[in-house]
Enzyme design. Structure first.
Site, PDB file in Angstrom:
ATOM      1  N   GLU A  61       0.837  -1.204   0.000  1.00 45.25           N
ATOM      2  CA  GLU A  61       0.000   0.000   0.000  1.00 45.25           C
ATOM      3  C   GLU A  61       0.875   1.259   0.000  1.00 45.25           C
ATOM      4  OE1 GLU A  61      -1.897   1.454   3.494  1.00 45.25           O
ATOM      5  OE2 GLU A  61      -3.795   1.845   2.475  1.00 45.25           O
ATOM      6  N   TRP A  83      -8.358  -2.050  -0.461  1.00 42.22           N
ATOM      7  CA  TRP A  83      -9.073  -0.867  -0.975  1.00 42.22           C
ATOM      8  C   TRP A  83     -10.254  -1.241  -1.873  1.00 42.22           C
ATOM      9  CZ3 TRP A  83      -9.336   3.941   0.619  1.00 42.22           C
ATOM     10  CH2 TRP A  83      -8.318   4.411   1.459  1.00 42.22           C
ATOM     11  N   TYR A  97      -4.786   9.724  -1.714  1.00 36.47           N
ATOM     12  CA  TYR A  97      -3.442   9.966  -1.160  1.00 36.47           C
ATOM     13  C   TYR A  97      -2.317  10.134  -2.187  1.00 36.47           C
ATOM     14  CZ  TYR A  97      -5.802   8.136   2.972  1.00 36.47           C
ATOM     15  OH  TYR A  97      -6.689   7.918   3.990  1.00 36.47           O
ATOM     16  N   CYS A 149      -7.855   9.864   5.603  1.00 38.89           N
ATOM     17  CA  CYS A 149      -7.877   9.742   7.069  1.00 38.89           C
ATOM     18  C   CYS A 149      -6.526  10.191   7.614  1.00 38.89           C
ATOM     19  CB  CYS A 149      -8.173   8.311   7.461  1.00 38.89           C
ATOM     20  SG  CYS A 149      -9.867   7.875   7.071  1.00 38.89           S
ATOM     21  N   ARG A 169      -7.228  12.198  11.056  1.00 39.27           N
ATOM     22  CA  ARG A 169      -8.478  12.820  11.522  1.00 39.27           C
ATOM     23  C   ARG A 169      -9.477  11.805  12.046  1.00 39.27           C
ATOM     24  NH1 ARG A 169     -12.614  11.489   8.280  1.00 39.27           N
ATOM     25  NH2 ARG A 169     -11.970  10.622   6.295  1.00 39.27           N
ATOM     26  N   ASP A 172      -9.824   4.140  12.885  1.00 40.58           N
ATOM     27  CA  ASP A 172     -10.443   2.836  13.145  1.00 40.58           C
ATOM     28  C   ASP A 172      -9.404   2.047  13.940  1.00 40.58           C
ATOM     29  OD1 ASP A 172     -11.222   0.149  12.963  1.00 40.58           O
ATOM     30  OD2 ASP A 172     -11.824   0.301  10.853  1.00 40.58           O
TER      31      ASP A 172
HETATM   32  N1  LIG Z   1     -13.681   1.414   8.324  1.00 39.86           N
HETATM   33  C1  LIG Z   1     -12.494   1.565   7.719  1.00 39.86           C
HETATM   34  N2  LIG Z   1     -11.365   1.298   8.409  1.00 39.86           N
HETATM   35  C2  LIG Z   1     -10.157   1.420   7.819  1.00 39.86           C
HETATM   36  O1  LIG Z   1      -9.146   1.172   8.500  1.00 39.86           O
HETATM   37  C3  LIG Z   1     -10.081   1.856   6.454  1.00 39.86           C
HETATM   38  C4  LIG Z   1     -11.268   2.124   5.779  1.00 39.86           C
HETATM   39  N3  LIG Z   1     -12.462   1.965   6.418  1.00 39.86           N
HETATM   40  N4  LIG Z   1     -11.270   2.520   4.479  1.00 39.86           N
HETATM   41  C5  LIG Z   1     -10.052   2.777   3.775  1.00 39.86           C
HETATM   42  C6  LIG Z   1      -8.868   2.103   4.308  1.00 39.86           C
HETATM   43  C7  LIG Z   1      -8.651   0.674   3.947  1.00 39.86           C
HETATM   44  N5  LIG Z   1      -7.908   0.177   5.100  1.00 39.86           N
HETATM   45  C8  LIG Z   1      -7.976  -1.140   5.514  1.00 39.86           C
HETATM   46  C9  LIG Z   1      -8.856  -2.003   4.895  1.00 39.86           C
HETATM   47  C10 LIG Z   1      -8.935  -3.323   5.296  1.00 39.86           C
HETATM   48  C11 LIG Z   1      -8.150  -3.772   6.331  1.00 39.86           C
HETATM   49  C12 LIG Z   1      -8.258  -5.203   6.733  1.00 39.86           C
HETATM   50  O2  LIG Z   1      -9.208  -5.877   6.384  1.00 39.86           O
HETATM   51  N6  LIG Z   1      -7.302  -5.738   7.433  1.00 39.86           N
HETATM   52  C13 LIG Z   1      -7.322  -7.116   7.846  1.00 39.86           C
HETATM   53  C14 LIG Z   1      -6.777  -8.046   6.773  1.00 39.86           C
HETATM   54  C15 LIG Z   1      -5.604  -7.487   6.052  1.00 39.86           C
HETATM   55  C16 LIG Z   1      -5.327  -8.149   4.715  1.00 39.86           C
HETATM   56  O3  LIG Z   1      -5.931  -9.182   4.383  1.00 39.86           O
HETATM   57  O4  LIG Z   1      -4.471  -7.653   3.996  1.00 39.86           O
HETATM   58  C17 LIG Z   1      -6.549  -7.246   9.129  1.00 39.86           C
HETATM   59  O5  LIG Z   1      -6.778  -8.239   9.842  1.00 39.86           O
HETATM   60  O6  LIG Z   1      -5.759  -6.353   9.459  1.00 39.86           O
HETATM   61  C18 LIG Z   1      -7.251  -2.904   6.945  1.00 39.86           C
HETATM   62  C19 LIG Z   1      -7.180  -1.597   6.530  1.00 39.86           C
HETATM   63  C20 LIG Z   1      -7.720   1.240   6.057  1.00 39.86           C
HETATM   64  N7  LIG Z   1      -8.870   2.037   5.765  1.00 39.86           N
HETATM   65  O1  LIG Z   2      -5.938   4.717   6.710  1.00 42.89           O
HETATM   66  C1  LIG Z   2      -7.078   4.705   7.206  1.00 42.89           C
HETATM   67  C2  LIG Z   2      -8.198   4.898   6.437  1.00 42.89           C
HETATM   68  C3  LIG Z   2      -9.408   4.862   7.026  1.00 42.89           C
HETATM   69  N1  LIG Z   2      -9.540   4.653   8.357  1.00 42.89           N
HETATM   70  C4  LIG Z   2     -10.901   4.575   8.943  1.00 42.89           C
HETATM   71  C5  LIG Z   2     -11.356   5.633   9.882  1.00 42.89           C
HETATM   72  C6  LIG Z   2     -12.874   5.537   9.761  1.00 42.89           C
HETATM   73  O2  LIG Z   2     -13.317   4.430  10.552  1.00 42.89           O
HETATM   74  C7  LIG Z   2     -13.091   5.221   8.298  1.00 42.89           C
HETATM   75  C8  LIG Z   2     -13.326   6.430   7.442  1.00 42.89           C
HETATM   76  O3  LIG Z   2     -14.603   6.956   7.655  1.00 42.89           O
HETATM   77  P1  LIG Z   2     -14.896   8.539   7.715  1.00 42.89           P
HETATM   78  O4  LIG Z   2     -16.367   8.628   7.934  1.00 42.89           O
HETATM   79  O5  LIG Z   2     -14.462   9.123   6.418  1.00 42.89           O
HETATM   80  O6  LIG Z   2     -14.102   9.101   8.870  1.00 42.89           O
HETATM   81  O7  LIG Z   2     -11.862   4.598   7.897  1.00 42.89           O
HETATM   82  C9  LIG Z   2      -8.426   4.444   9.137  1.00 42.89           C
HETATM   83  O8  LIG Z   2      -8.493   4.236  10.360  1.00 42.89           O
HETATM   84  N2  LIG Z   2      -7.212   4.487   8.524  1.00 42.89           N
END
Ligand SMILES: Nc1nc(=O)c2c([nH]1)NC[C@@H]1CN(c3ccc(C(=O)N[C@@H](CCC(=O)O)C(=O)O)cc3)CN21
Ligand SMILES: O=c1ccn([C@H]2C[C@H](O)[C@@H](COP(=O)(O)O)O2)c(=O)[nH]1
Length: 267
Positions: A61, A83, A97, A149, A169, A172
């Site tokens: 990423e 993503w 980004y 974020c 900002r 999660d």
């Molecule tokens: N709600 C939310 N939380 C996020 O952290 C987040 C978003 N949305 N939207 C955009 C990006 C995408 N990101 C992500 C998306 C998925 C995982 C995730 O599923 N992680 C799992 C599996 C990782 C994998 O298979 O590569 C984990 O256990 O960490 C982590 C960050 C961080 N961001």
């Molecule tokens: O790199 C990242 C990308 C996204 N997030 C999380 C934070 C929020 O839970 C969602 C985004 O929702 P918004 O309503 O736009 O705030 O994704 C993260 O922690 N890290």
């Protein structure tokens, strides 16, 4: 021995003291506003140890951001799916980004490569207090699949060490934050190498710090585990520029995490 429990302490604080708050995704959260963690990169690399992190996704990423990319094809070619939920039918995410880092569109028609510029400034003007990169392009936020974020970061050089502070900002805590800490720590180590500096501190600053209501079980499991020492990052060669790093250049040694914990992501 360095403490390696900053993340778990943060998670516990929000889990125990967070306020109930509804959110855009309809999931609901427990949330605190404003938090800071500091990681001394000299003492180890801050990969969370209380669950196994998918370091392959984190590295790819970051390399994808540095390409200035706005399409998930590179991620797919490398079997990274994090993503997928936000891309359109062509795999596009809008000017997210990477686009803002590498080609911020200025009002006068120029496209500004903030990453090249900040590295040049770190090398030639390390005392500068203007070593900043912003992904929050106010005029373009509504064209992005998800407004950034991790939106703003600043570098700082003192005594031969490069530090970085990120402002995130929206955070999660269970899924996103471990990725974000690792990603910016890695970026700091790469830029330090390019500039002939040692890595200093990575300072993480969060705005709305939340645990989603459907992550509570996972959080309890994770908080029941004892953190282990951080691993070390090895960068196996010094590429010619920040844009020439390859996945194979990185290795984490002595990463000994607890097992992975699955969780649903809020879209
Ligand atoms: N709600 C939310 N939380 C996020 O952290 C987040 C978003 N949305 N939207 C955009 C990006 C995408 N990101 C992500 C998306 C998925 C995982 C995730 O599923 N992680 C799992 C599996 C990782 C994998 O298979 O590569 C984990 O256990 O960490 C982590 C960050 C961080 N961001
Ligand atoms: O790199 C990242 C990308 C996204 N997030 C999380 C934070 C929020 O839970 C969602 C985004 O929702 P918004 O309503 O736009 O705030 O994704 C993260 O922690 N890290």
């Amino acid at each position: 021995m360095m403490k390696s429990n900053q993340y778990e302490t943060f998670m516990k604080d929000v889990y125990e003291h967070g306020l109930s708050k509804s959110d855009r995704t309809g999931t609901g959260t427990r949330s605190l506003f404003g938090y800071q963690m500091r990681f001394n990169l000299q003492e180890g690399f801050p990969l969370v140890t209380t669950k196994k992190l998918h370091t392959r996704s984190i590295i790819h990423e970051l390399l994808w951001f540095l390409r200035g990319d706005s399409n998930i094809k590179y991620l797919h070619d490398n079997k990274v799916t994090i993503w997928d939920e936000w891309a359109d039918e062509n795999g596009d995410l809008g000017p997210v980004y990477g686009v803002q880092w590498r080609s911020w569109p200025a009002a006068d028609g120029r496209h500004i490569d903030q990453i090249s510029n900040v590295i040049e400034q770190i090398k030639t003007n390390p005392d500068s207090r203007r070593l900043v990169v912003s992904a929050w392009n106010v005029g373009e936020v509504d064209k992005m699949a998800l407004p950034p974020c991790h939106m703003f970061f600043q570098f700082y050089v003192a005594e031969g060490r490069l530090s970085c502070q990120l402002y995130q900002r929206s955070c999660d805590i269970f899924l996103g934050v471990p990725f974000n800490i690792a990603s910016y720590s890695l970026l700091t180590c790469m830029i330090a190498q390019q500039c002939g500096l040692e890595p200093g501190d990575f300072v993480w600053t969060g705005g709305d710090c939340h645990i989603y209501n459907n992550h509570f079980e996972q959080v309890e499991l994770q908080l029941s585990r004892e953190p282990r020492p951080y691993p070390k990052l090895i960068i196996k060669r010094k590429p010619d520029s920040i844009f020439d790093y390859k996945f194979e250049d990185f290795e984490f040694i002595d990463y000994d995490p607890w097992p992975a914990i699955k969780a649903p992501i809020a879209v």
